[in-house]
Write a protein that holds these residues in place. Structure first.
Motif, PDB file in Angstrom:
ATOM      1  N   VAL A  67      46.325  58.476  58.953  1.00  0.00           N
ATOM      2  CA  VAL A  67      45.618  58.234  57.697  1.00  0.00           C
ATOM      3  C   VAL A  67      44.490  59.250  57.532  1.00  0.00           C
ATOM      4  O   VAL A  67      43.729  59.492  58.470  1.00  0.00           O
ATOM      5  N   PHE A  68      44.403  59.823  56.330  1.00  0.00           N
ATOM      6  CA  PHE A  68      43.283  60.683  55.961  1.00  0.00           C
ATOM      7  C   PHE A  68      42.455  59.953  54.921  1.00  0.00           C
ATOM      8  O   PHE A  68      42.989  59.465  53.920  1.00  0.00           O
ATOM      9  N   ILE A  69      41.149  59.883  55.150  1.00  0.00           N
ATOM     10  CA  ILE A  69      40.224  59.198  54.244  1.00  0.00           C
ATOM     11  C   ILE A  69      39.568  60.254  53.364  1.00  0.00           C
ATOM     12  O   ILE A  69      39.040  61.250  53.869  1.00  0.00           O
ATOM     13  N   HIS A  70      39.572  60.018  52.055  1.00  0.00           N
ATOM     14  CA  HIS A  70      39.006  60.977  51.113  1.00  0.00           C
ATOM     15  C   HIS A  70      37.655  60.463  50.607  1.00  0.00           C
ATOM     16  O   HIS A  70      37.535  60.002  49.464  1.00  0.00           O
ATOM     17  N   GLU A  71      36.681  60.511  51.484  1.00  0.00           N
ATOM     18  CA  GLU A  71      35.330  60.036  51.154  1.00  0.00           C
ATOM     19  C   GLU A  71      34.311  60.858  51.926  1.00  0.00           C
ATOM     20  O   GLU A  71      34.621  61.419  52.975  1.00  0.00           O
ATOM     21  N   ARG A  72      33.097  60.907  51.423  1.00  0.00           N
ATOM     22  CA  ARG A  72      32.019  61.657  52.078  1.00  0.00           C
ATOM     23  C   ARG A  72      31.780  61.113  53.485  1.00  0.00           C
ATOM     24  O   ARG A  72      31.707  59.892  53.679  1.00  0.00           O
ATOM     25  N   PRO A  73      31.615  62.005  54.461  1.00  0.00           N
ATOM     26  CA  PRO A  73      31.335  61.548  55.835  1.00  0.00           C
ATOM     27  C   PRO A  73      30.112  60.629  55.902  1.00  0.00           C
ATOM     28  O   PRO A  73      30.106  59.653  56.646  1.00  0.00           O
ATOM     29  N   ARG A  74      29.093  60.905  55.106  1.00  0.00           N
ATOM     30  CA  ARG A  74      27.879  60.065  55.106  1.00  0.00           C
ATOM     31  C   ARG A  74      28.216  58.627  54.725  1.00  0.00           C
ATOM     32  O   ARG A  74      27.704  57.674  55.311  1.00  0.00           O
TER      33      ARG A  74
END
Length: 147
Positions: A67-74
């Motif tokens: 799974v790849f998450i498309h959200e800011r690391p913060r």
């Protein structure tokens, strides 16, 4: 032509072996793609990302799902301060943290291949609450997602 193919394969495997010690295994490296990579052929997103990030099992076999998450690391780091602390399945002594909001993700499912890098994936996008374990208030391990 055959010699060129052999040289290519030797270089490919040599490069991966050399990079084994350099490749990081942080949650951010393995699972975060923000902003989402612009792959020339969108249908090949997973195949491209799995090779680019050298994602495989420790015994060099293909991962069945990734799974790849498309959200800011913060924002992903903020999961560790979430009040949604739950008992982890199969990890009795460790607590899991669930994101308070749903994140956009791409799920890669293995369709063919057994040995890295000869893995082929089908991908689909989804949204879900992310489950992680934390170490020093930073996500340590991605455990999955809940729709």
């Amino acid at each position: 032509m055959i010699i060129m193919v052999i040289i290519f394969l030797v270089l490919l495997f040599w490069e991966n072996e050399v990079n084994d010690e350099v490749v990081t295994s942080t949650l951010e490296h393995l699972h975060v793609d923000y902003p989402q990579n612009d792959v020339p052929v969108p249908a090949r997103y997973c195949n491209h990302m799995i090779i680019q990030r050298v994602i495989r099992e420790p015994d060099h076999t293909c991962k069945k799902e990734h799974v790849f998450i498309h959200e800011r690391p913060r924002k992903i780091n903020g999961i560790c301060t979430s009040p949604k602390k739950v008992a982890c399945q199969n990890l009795s002594a460790i607590f899991c943290f669930q994101s308070e909001t749903k994140f956009k993700m791409t799920v890669c499912q293995l369709t063919e291949g057994t040995r890295y890098p000869a893995c082929r994936y089908h991908d689909f996008t989804t949204e879900g609450f992310v489950l992680v374990t934390c170490d020093d208030l930073r996500p340590d391990t991605f455990l999955g997602y809940v729709k």
